[in-house]
Design a protein around this motif. Structure first.
Motif, PDB file in Angstrom:
ATOM      1  N   ALA A  40       5.312  19.991  75.156  1.00 40.33           N
ATOM      2  CA  ALA A  40       4.107  20.437  74.726  1.00 40.33           C
ATOM      3  C   ALA A  40       3.354  18.904  74.716  1.00 40.33           C
ATOM      4  CB  ALA A  40       3.901  20.904  73.201  1.00 40.33           C
ATOM      5  N   THR A  41       2.068  19.291  75.401  1.00 39.12           N
ATOM      6  CA  THR A  41       1.197  17.863  75.690  1.00 39.12           C
ATOM      7  C   THR A  41      -0.142  18.183  75.217  1.00 39.12           C
ATOM      8  OG1 THR A  41       0.979  18.450  77.704  1.00 39.12           O
ATOM      9  CG2 THR A  41       2.626  16.891  77.462  1.00 39.12           C
ATOM     10  N   ALA A  42      -0.313  18.432  73.838  1.00 41.90           N
ATOM     11  CA  ALA A  42      -1.632  18.802  73.414  1.00 41.90           C
ATOM     12  C   ALA A  42      -2.634  17.766  73.503  1.00 41.90           C
ATOM     13  CB  ALA A  42      -1.611  19.066  71.742  1.00 41.90           C
ATOM     14  N   GLN A  43      -3.747  18.104  73.992  1.00 41.61           N
ATOM     15  CA  GLN A  43      -4.692  17.005  74.146  1.00 41.61           C
ATOM     16  C   GLN A  43      -6.398  17.569  73.767  1.00 41.61           C
ATOM     17  OE1 GLN A  43      -4.720  15.240  78.296  1.00 41.61           O
ATOM     18  NE2 GLN A  43      -3.368  16.919  78.813  1.00 41.61           N
ATOM     19  N   GLU A  44      -6.763  16.783  72.843  1.00 40.11           N
ATOM     20  CA  GLU A  44      -8.308  17.142  72.477  1.00 40.11           C
ATOM     21  C   GLU A  44      -9.152  17.013  73.806  1.00 40.11           C
ATOM     22  OE1 GLU A  44      -9.159  18.036  69.818  1.00 40.11           O
ATOM     23  OE2 GLU A  44      -7.190  17.764  68.897  1.00 40.11           O
ATOM     24  N   ASP A  45      -9.024  16.376  74.839  1.00 41.21           N
ATOM     25  CA  ASP A  45      -9.658  16.283  75.841  1.00 41.21           C
ATOM     26  C   ASP A  45      -9.042  16.688  77.208  1.00 41.21           C
ATOM     27  OD1 ASP A  45     -11.514  15.996  77.939  1.00 41.21           O
ATOM     28  OD2 ASP A  45     -11.898  13.738  77.621  1.00 41.21           O
ATOM     29  N   PRO A  46      -9.130  17.853  77.706  1.00 41.79           N
ATOM     30  CA  PRO A  46      -8.530  18.207  79.059  1.00 41.79           C
ATOM     31  C   PRO A  46      -8.731  17.403  80.214  1.00 41.79           C
ATOM     32  CG  PRO A  46     -10.194  19.711  78.642  1.00 41.79           C
ATOM     33  CD  PRO A  46     -10.296  18.861  77.358  1.00 41.79           C
ATOM     34  N   VAL A  47      -9.731  16.602  80.105  1.00 45.51           N
ATOM     35  CA  VAL A  47      -9.771  15.930  81.550  1.00 45.51           C
ATOM     36  C   VAL A  47      -9.103  14.847  81.508  1.00 45.51           C
ATOM     37  CG1 VAL A  47     -11.613  14.667  82.699  1.00 45.51           C
ATOM     38  CG2 VAL A  47     -12.205  16.989  81.341  1.00 45.51           C
ATOM     39  N   LEU A  48      -8.313  14.623  82.600  1.00 50.28           N
ATOM     40  CA  LEU A  48      -7.437  13.661  82.713  1.00 50.28           C
ATOM     41  C   LEU A  48      -7.917  12.533  83.650  1.00 50.28           C
ATOM     42  CD1 LEU A  48      -4.403  12.566  82.486  1.00 50.28           C
ATOM     43  CD2 LEU A  48      -3.877  13.805  84.531  1.00 50.28           C
ATOM     44  N   ASP A  49      -7.919  11.173  83.064  1.00 47.54           N
ATOM     45  CA  ASP A  49      -8.441  10.024  84.048  1.00 47.54           C
ATOM     46  C   ASP A  49      -7.253   9.796  85.133  1.00 47.54           C
ATOM     47  OD1 ASP A  49      -9.505   8.069  84.908  1.00 47.54           O
ATOM     48  OD2 ASP A  49      -9.694   6.636  83.226  1.00 47.54           O
ATOM     49  N   MET A  50      -7.735  10.324  86.277  1.00 52.80           N
ATOM     50  CA  MET A  50      -6.777   9.899  87.177  1.00 52.80           C
ATOM     51  C   MET A  50      -6.461   8.497  87.665  1.00 52.80           C
ATOM     52  SD  MET A  50      -7.264  13.267  89.718  1.00 52.80           S
ATOM     53  CE  MET A  50      -9.131  13.228  89.772  1.00 52.80           C
ATOM     54  N   GLY A  51      -7.515   7.606  87.445  1.00 55.39           N
ATOM     55  CA  GLY A  51      -7.424   6.272  87.556  1.00 55.39           C
ATOM     56  C   GLY A  51      -6.193   5.484  86.731  1.00 55.39           C
ATOM     57  N   ASP A  52      -5.932   6.018  85.872  1.00 51.25           N
ATOM     58  CA  ASP A  52      -4.849   5.872  84.949  1.00 51.25           C
ATOM     59  C   ASP A  52      -3.425   6.100  85.426  1.00 51.25           C
ATOM     60  OD1 ASP A  52      -6.751   4.353  83.316  1.00 51.25           O
ATOM     61  OD2 ASP A  52      -6.779   6.238  81.920  1.00 51.25           O
ATOM     62  N   LEU A  53      -3.291   7.169  86.309  1.00 57.58           N
ATOM     63  CA  LEU A  53      -2.116   7.359  86.949  1.00 57.58           C
ATOM     64  C   LEU A  53      -1.493   6.460  87.875  1.00 57.58           C
ATOM     65  CD1 LEU A  53      -2.532  11.257  86.866  1.00 57.58           C
ATOM     66  CD2 LEU A  53      -1.127  10.188  85.500  1.00 57.58           C
ATOM     67  N   GLU A  54      -0.243   6.086  87.869  1.00 58.96           N
ATOM     68  CA  GLU A  54       0.360   5.584  88.945  1.00 58.96           C
ATOM     69  C   GLU A  54       1.855   6.188  89.249  1.00 58.96           C
ATOM     70  OE1 GLU A  54       0.280   1.145  90.462  1.00 58.96           O
ATOM     71  OE2 GLU A  54       0.780   1.373  88.466  1.00 58.96           O
ATOM     72  N   LEU A  91       5.357   9.785  98.050  1.00 57.61           N
ATOM     73  CA  LEU A  91       4.490   8.946  98.743  1.00 57.61           C
ATOM     74  C   LEU A  91       3.139   9.822  99.078  1.00 57.61           C
ATOM     75  CD1 LEU A  91       6.772   7.360 101.877  1.00 57.61           C
ATOM     76  CD2 LEU A  91       5.329   6.126  99.816  1.00 57.61           C
ATOM     77  N   ASN A  92       3.552  11.161  99.171  1.00 59.24           N
ATOM     78  CA  ASN A  92       2.305  12.485  99.464  1.00 59.24           C
ATOM     79  C   ASN A  92       1.552  12.231  98.174  1.00 59.24           C
ATOM     80  OD1 ASN A  92       1.190  14.577 100.416  1.00 59.24           O
ATOM     81  ND2 ASN A  92       2.734  15.708 100.650  1.00 59.24           N
ATOM     82  N   MET A  93       1.938  12.366  97.099  1.00 60.25           N
ATOM     83  CA  MET A  93       1.488  12.410  95.899  1.00 60.25           C
ATOM     84  C   MET A  93       0.649  11.155  95.636  1.00 60.25           C
ATOM     85  SD  MET A  93       3.563  14.970  93.335  1.00 60.25           S
ATOM     86  CE  MET A  93       5.282  14.231  93.582  1.00 60.25           C
ATOM     87  N   GLN A  94       1.257  10.030  95.904  1.00 59.07           N
ATOM     88  CA  GLN A  94       0.405   9.007  95.432  1.00 59.07           C
ATOM     89  C   GLN A  94      -0.660   8.645  96.607  1.00 59.07           C
ATOM     90  OE1 GLN A  94       1.392   6.272  92.663  1.00 59.07           O
ATOM     91  NE2 GLN A  94      -0.900   5.892  93.560  1.00 59.07           N
ATOM     92  N   ALA A  95      -0.532   9.067  97.766  1.00 59.61           N
ATOM     93  CA  ALA A  95      -1.745   9.217  98.810  1.00 59.61           C
ATOM     94  C   ALA A  95      -2.738   9.703  98.273  1.00 59.61           C
ATOM     95  CB  ALA A  95      -0.978   9.296 100.003  1.00 59.61           C
ATOM     96  N   ILE A  96      -2.595  10.955  97.729  1.00 53.60           N
ATOM     97  CA  ILE A  96      -3.421  11.860  97.508  1.00 53.60           C
ATOM     98  C   ILE A  96      -4.438  11.310  96.162  1.00 53.60           C
ATOM     99  CG2 ILE A  96      -4.043  14.189  96.289  1.00 53.60           C
ATOM    100  CD1 ILE A  96      -1.889  15.363  98.113  1.00 53.60           C
ATOM    101  N   LEU A  97      -3.329  10.786  95.221  1.00 54.39           N
ATOM    102  CA  LEU A  97      -4.174  10.135  94.088  1.00 54.39           C
ATOM    103  C   LEU A  97      -4.958   8.866  94.574  1.00 54.39           C
ATOM    104  CD1 LEU A  97      -1.344   9.861  91.326  1.00 54.39           C
ATOM    105  CD2 LEU A  97      -3.341  11.233  91.252  1.00 54.39           C
TER     106      LEU A  97
END
Length: 496
Positions: A40-54, A91-97
């Protein structure tokens, strides 16, 4: 996205700059050990900051790109191939990010630096041939009843992964240039896919997902492959459009292949006529967007979709580019086909893509000029060789390849299957998959933006405003969650 611009672009309401997400794994093809509910990954804010993903570190991406190579059809599904497939997905997912957050695109740069685009093109054509020559043999073997079709599905899915990555990186002109001689093979590949797309649309359109309950695992896998083929063909359309962006710098052989051998302008006219990305379902218009069919409201029916925009831009490039116009033979057949475009060039369309006014002027001039006879000059030109080479090397061996892979690749032990599933669970990170999705998830009950997922099926979503009725401890459930039955409540809908 300042990093992704071209002279002729789609309007902001149908961006072509952000590629769609990777094609998903259907639950029926995934082993239980891979489809277990995520924490479970409860979040108050459902909007994910994609800039923080790597997903990949810079050094790791460099290493994975250097290791890329093409595999012949007989090695599809092998241990080395499986490892590369996992690497390609990362590589595919990283390129899309990277493309989504517009912070530079190192995957595209690495592929060009190490000259790996030709290897990806050859791998794409090799897996296409495997699906045409080997996969049907496996499906017809009556004594082949695998415990799980997941290993076979990975090979079937491989083509989608490759075309998805190429769609992401081919936006950049230097990628097209780095393809070298394999660009001819890629043009042929796109032509095959678009011809297949037009042919299937004229015979009732793509297959549908309903009615799979009584099928065997292999029959269901065949249906999934057909559904996937539709999406692959649409991605091939995007790749072809990006190639046409470079039409003035293409080799003479590639240009001749596109305009004379395949007559792509006329094929694109047929695509517009059939519009395979649209269909009528239950009396309502639906449009294929973001990897799924979506209902189109009456007020949005005149809005230009991304896929329609790709066709128009490709036509604009092929018909109005000086290099292409000098080499395209306007026969009476070509003239008749191209003049059909006038019916589509409405004021509403021109408001959304103003550059098409030039195309409208070209067609007005074309209606007045005399047609040209077909040219029969002797021309020496380069031809694509990957498909012919693979066919020549494996002629008469397809049955043997299928039986070998049946015994040594597609009949793993339960322990091997669990090990492979764990590796895939690490590859397909849930936070990354959600980040690359084109739309935020919607509540299956009311359609509002959702932030909570069903803890049992991991497919349906809730919105935060949905609450149990007074005195109840469970949550309301939509009809499609129980295949037609609609109980008043569902104990499995828990909020994490």
């Amino acid at each position: 996205m300042a990093a992704r611009t071209h002279a002729l672009q789609l309007p902001s309401n149908c961006p072509a700059t952000v590629p769609s997400q990777t094609l998903p794994l259907p639950a029926s093809a995934v082993p239980e050990c891979l489809s277990a509910p995520a924490p479970a990954t409860a979040q108050e804010d459902p909007v994910l900051d994609m800039g923080d993903l790597e997903l990949l570190l810079p050094g790791e991406a460099d290493s994975l790109v250097q290791q890329l190579r093409s595999f012949p059809p007989q090695e599809m599904g092998s241990e080395g191939w499986s490892q590369q497939h996992e690497n390609l997905e990362k590589l595919n997912m990283q390129a899309i990010l990277d493309a989504t957050v517009s912070q530079g695109e190192p995957i595209q740069e690495l592929l060009v630096t190490y000259g790996k685009i030709p290897a990806l093109v050859e791998e794409l054509i090799a897996v296409e041939m495997w699906k045409l020559k080997v996969f049907p043999v496996l499906c017809k073997l009556e004594d082949f009843k695998p415990l799980n079709t997941f290993p076979i599905y990975m090979v079937v899915h491989h083509e989608a992964s490759l075309i998805n990555l190429l769609e992401t990186v081919f936006f950049h002109k230097e990628v097209c240039e780095s393809a070298d001689d394999t660009l001819l093979d890629l043009v042929d590949y796109c032509h095959r896919k678009l011809t297949l797309l037009v042919g299937k649309t004229s015979h009732g359109g793509p297959p549908k997902e309903e009615g799979l309950q009584d099928r065997t695992p292999m029959q269901e896998l065949q249906n999934q492959a057909e559904l996937m083929e539709f999406e692959i063909s649409l991605k091939a359309l995007s790749v072809l459009r990006y190639i046409t962006d470079c039409v003035d710098s293409l080799s003479l052989s590639t240009l001749s292949r596109m305009l004379s051998t395949h007559n792509l302008p006329c094929l694109l006219v047929e695509l517009l006529e059939h519009s395979p990305w649209k269909r009528q379902e239950g009396g309502k218009l639906q449009q294929f967007e973001g990897g799924r069919w979506q209902a189109v409201t009456p007020s949005e029916q005149q809005k230009l979709s991304k896929l329609e925009g790709q066709v128009w831009i490709a036509l604009y490039n092929l018909l109005l580019s000086p290099e292409a116009r000098a080499r395209y033979c306007l026969t009476s057949f070509a003239k008749g086909q191209l003049l059909k475009l006038r019916a589509f060039l409405t004021d509403t369309l021109l408001d959304q893509l103003p550059n098409l006014a030039d195309l409208k002027g070209f067609l007005a001039h074309l209606a007045l000029v005399e047609t040209q006879p077909s040219k029969k000059d002797l021309v020496l030109e380069q031809i694509p060789e990957i498909w012919q080479r693979l066919e020549r090397e494996n002629k008469g061996k397809w049955q043997a390849i299928a039986k070998h892979q049946l015994q040594h690749v597609f009949s793993p032990s339960e322990q091997d299957l669990r090990l492979q599933a764990r590796r895939w669970a690490e590859t397909y990170r849930l936070d990354v998959l959600e980040a690359v999705a084109p739309d935020r998830p919607r509540c299956a009950y009311c359609g509002a933006e959702a932030s909570k997922r069903c803890s049992r099926c991991q497919k349906e979503w809730y919105c935060c405003s949905l609450r149990p009725a007074s005195g109840e401890q469970s949550w309301p459930i939509p009809t499609n969650h129980t295949r037609g039955r609609r109980p008043t409540s569902c104990p499995i809908w828990q909020i994490g």
